[in-house]
Design a protein around this motif. Sequence first.
Motif, mmCIF file in Angstrom:
data_model
loop_
_atom_site.group_PDB
_atom_site.id
_atom_site.type_symbol
_atom_site.label_atom_id
_atom_site.label_comp_id
_atom_site.label_asym_id
_atom_site.label_seq_id
_atom_site.Cartn_x
_atom_site.Cartn_y
_atom_site.Cartn_z
ATOM 1 N N SER A 1 0.807 -1.221 0.000
ATOM 2 C CA SER A 1 0.000 0.000 0.000
ATOM 3 C C SER A 1 0.841 1.272 0.000
ATOM 4 O O SER A 1 0.309 2.361 -0.204
ATOM 5 C CB SER A 1 -0.916 0.024 1.224
ATOM 6 N N GLY B 1 -5.325 1.133 4.013
ATOM 7 C CA GLY B 1 -3.930 0.731 3.853
ATOM 8 C C GLY B 1 -3.557 -0.522 4.609
ATOM 9 O O GLY B 1 -2.426 -0.995 4.487
ATOM 10 N N LEU C 1 -7.405 -4.554 2.211
ATOM 11 C CA LEU C 1 -7.129 -5.483 1.117
ATOM 12 C C LEU C 1 -8.192 -6.585 1.072
ATOM 13 O O LEU C 1 -8.603 -7.018 -0.019
ATOM 14 C CB LEU C 1 -5.738 -6.081 1.282
ATOM 15 N N ARG D 1 -1.896 -3.068 -5.556
ATOM 16 C CA ARG D 1 -1.069 -1.951 -5.097
ATOM 17 C C ARG D 1 -1.693 -0.590 -5.419
ATOM 18 O O ARG D 1 -1.812 0.278 -4.557
ATOM 19 C CB ARG D 1 0.329 -2.063 -5.729
ATOM 20 N N LEU E 1 -4.912 0.182 -3.364
ATOM 21 C CA LEU E 1 -4.609 0.484 -1.972
ATOM 22 C C LEU E 1 -4.005 1.859 -1.834
ATOM 23 O O LEU E 1 -4.367 2.641 -0.934
ATOM 24 C CB LEU E 1 -3.646 -0.563 -1.396
ATOM 25 N N GLN E 2 -3.093 2.195 -2.715
ATOM 26 C CA GLN E 2 -2.421 3.494 -2.625
ATOM 27 C C GLN E 2 -3.355 4.639 -2.980
ATOM 28 O O GLN E 2 -3.232 5.738 -2.433
ATOM 29 C CB GLN E 2 -1.172 3.502 -3.512
ATOM 30 N N ARG F 1 -5.281 6.137 0.025
ATOM 31 C CA ARG F 1 -4.535 6.782 1.110
ATOM 32 C C ARG F 1 -4.709 8.299 1.069
ATOM 33 O O ARG F 1 -4.844 8.913 0.050
ATOM 34 C CB ARG F 1 -3.049 6.438 1.014
#
Length: 318
Positions: A104, A157, A162, A311, A314-315, A318
Amino acid sequence: MRTTALLALGAMAVGLVATGASAQTSWPERTINVIIGASPGGDTDFNARTMARYFEQVTGTGMVITNMPGGGATIATSAVRDADPDGYTMLFGHTGHLIVTEVSGLADYGIDDFEICCIPAIDQGAVFVARKDSGLTTAADVAAREPGSVTFGTEFGGYSHLQGLMFQQATGAEMTIVDTGSASEKIAALLGGRIDVAGIAYGAVQDYHTSGQMVVLGQPNPERNPLLGDIPTFVEQDIDFVMNNPYIIAFPKGTDPEIVAKMGEVMQQITEIPEYATDLEQGFKQPVSFLPHDAAMTRLNEIRDAYMPSREALQAAR
């Protein structure tokens, strides 16, 4: 003269061997600080404290548990990563702390930046739950709802974030994913009607399930964990969603390999104690599992490879 020199060298070699053997068997000589990236009362804290109790029984040396929640466990993992590699600071975490945070982008480090000892246990007690008045009883119900109408509570995160993303991938559901916080905060949000669904340890919600305040949608194990009773897997519901969470024992990089190996040996001894198995069952409906270093690294690298496709998602949150 030559004979005298050879005898001296031989004596030195024996001394070095003896010193090495002493180093191998002398640890632990004082209390070990076990750092975890979670609050007291949850599944990680429970597993760490249960391990510590039996560690003292096996070795005669105590462990102190230091809770460092926050930052998706990066506060805890950073503290261990930066600690003196003397064998007396240890991380007890899970893949959410050392793999999901890397995926993340919460952390710029991962399992390769630690001395991984073993997988001391695997969380097979996680379930997806819905509040009773949501009307959701199966994963298919979630997928059938209007996009965005089901609210999934998580910690952005982290591992449960997930879980939500991979559940959506597997079911085709389109949920609204919100940052709720820790396990206890998810439970409060479910009971308060602020979220509809969450991924959480069954041991933490069993009473609410039994009383009818929550409905269990399924368990994300490849096969039923018999300790969860009649709760079906998602695989049984024709949904390709398998996601259980190994715990990880790790030391700072540069820790003596003999210490790391000794910890693995002690942990394996703990898993063979019948009372330990009973404690895991009663605490979080968790069967005993153990993977030594090599098998643990294989499993952890497989998990990291499986999580990397998420990835960007998840990012982005944020």
